[in-house]
Design an enzyme around this catalytic site. Structure first.
Site, mmCIF file in Angstrom:
data_model
loop_
_atom_site.group_PDB
_atom_site.id
_atom_site.type_symbol
_atom_site.label_atom_id
_atom_site.label_comp_id
_atom_site.label_asym_id
_atom_site.label_seq_id
_atom_site.Cartn_x
_atom_site.Cartn_y
_atom_site.Cartn_z
ATOM 1 C CG ASP A 1 -29.995 -29.113 -17.481
ATOM 2 O OD1 ASP A 1 -29.765 -28.078 -16.836
ATOM 3 O OD2 ASP A 1 -29.645 -29.269 -18.670
ATOM 4 C CE LYS B 1 -27.919 -27.708 -21.304
ATOM 5 N NZ LYS B 1 -29.251 -27.370 -20.798
#
Ligand code: ATR
Length: 274
Positions: A102, A65
């Site tokens: 997220d 990420k």
């Protein structure tokens, strides 16, 4: 047919293909979403392969990420502030744009409880921890945030990044020497301890000394469920949350970025038979 993917390593745990393929079928969209397990030494090659395959968008999970950032041509404002990307939109002109969905997914099941959260403990300091910690210091009004990570330098780096956006006091510890001096209202596990090869392990064996009877324990892991950490919490009669609502929330937002539609409401049903 349009192609979408999730990249990560290892990828054994992912439920994302089932969700996205269900949504494509529901809306009659001619597309497929597939897992691509890319080992760290082959990361750049794996990304080139996505380009060669004409990928329209992809999700990113552990451990990429943050590593993906330098391969993007543009970052959405929220992703830039968080410093981590879990969704990429691949434009037809070849530009890749990074988003963070997220943060939205993480907050979904917490919204009603945010006002009661004063002291927070976040386990981990990777890409998922960045979205979690940023969301909490900007959307809740905590009295303190504590970051605990195996690699303390990474927790310190996250603390510095967060301090650009908040005045909430932030403490950092390495996992080995961490001893709580506070009873936390919220404990979040963002590490991979509890899944894959670490299934059955807890990121916080000393949970009992960190909680009061109203504490909430939130594990971002959704497979297995419950994790060892959530079993510990249940044994202490604490409130618990697993990562499934976050998984669906972040996925639905990613699906929207690619297709202009959210997941159909029945998407959660696929997990009752999984
Ligand atoms: P993601 O981007 O999905 O958060 P990541 O950046 O690789 O993935 O972060 C994984 C997190 O799990 C990190 O906090 C990592 O700790 P390190 O920063 O020390 O690597 C943590 N983690 C992974 N494996 C671990 C293990 N065996 N023990 C403890 N922590 C672990």
């Amino acid at each position: 047919m349009k192609h979408y993917a999730i990249i990560g390593y290892p990828l054994g745990h992912t439920f994302s293909p089932a969700m996205h393929n269900h949504a494509f079928k529901h809306y009659g969209i001619d597309a497929v979403y597939e897992p691509r397990s890319i080992p760290p030494e082959g990361f750049e090659k794996g990304l080139q392969q996505l380009r060669d395959d004409g990928i329209r968008g992809f999700n990113i999970t552990i451990p990429y990420k943050q590593r993906i950032l330098s391969h993007l041509q543009k970052l959405d404002t929220l992703a830039e502030k968080i410093g981590a990307v879990n969704t990429v939109v691949c434009r037809e002109d070849g530009r890749w744009i990074g988003y963070n969905t997220d943060a939205y997914g993480f907050l979904l099941p917490l919204r009603e409880m945010l006002k009661n959260i004063r002291n927070i403990l976040v386990l981990g300091a990777g890409g998922a921890a960045r979205a979690v910690a940023f969301s909490l210091v900007t959307e809740a009004a905590p009295a303190s945030l504590t970051l605990v990570n195996r690699t303390p330098a990474r927790a310190r780096e996250l603390k510095s990044a967060l301090e650009e956006h908040t005045a909430v006091p932030i403490k950092c510890y390495d996992s080995a020497s961490f001893k709580s001096d506070v009873k936390y209202d919220l404990i979040v596990n963002t590490t991979s301890v509890g899944m894959g090869r670490m299934r059955g392990e807890s990121p916080l064996p000393g949970l009992a000394s960190c909680v009061h009877e109203g504490s909430l324990v939130y594990d971002l892991i959704y497979n297995p469920s419950p994790t060892r950490l959530l079993e510990q919490a249940a044994a202490l009669h604490l409130k618990t949350l697993n990562g499934l609502p976050m998984l669906i929330g972040q996925g639905s937002r990613a699906f929207y970025l690619w297709n202009g539609l959210y997941f159909p409401e029945d998407v959660g049903n696929i997990f009752s038979t999984a």
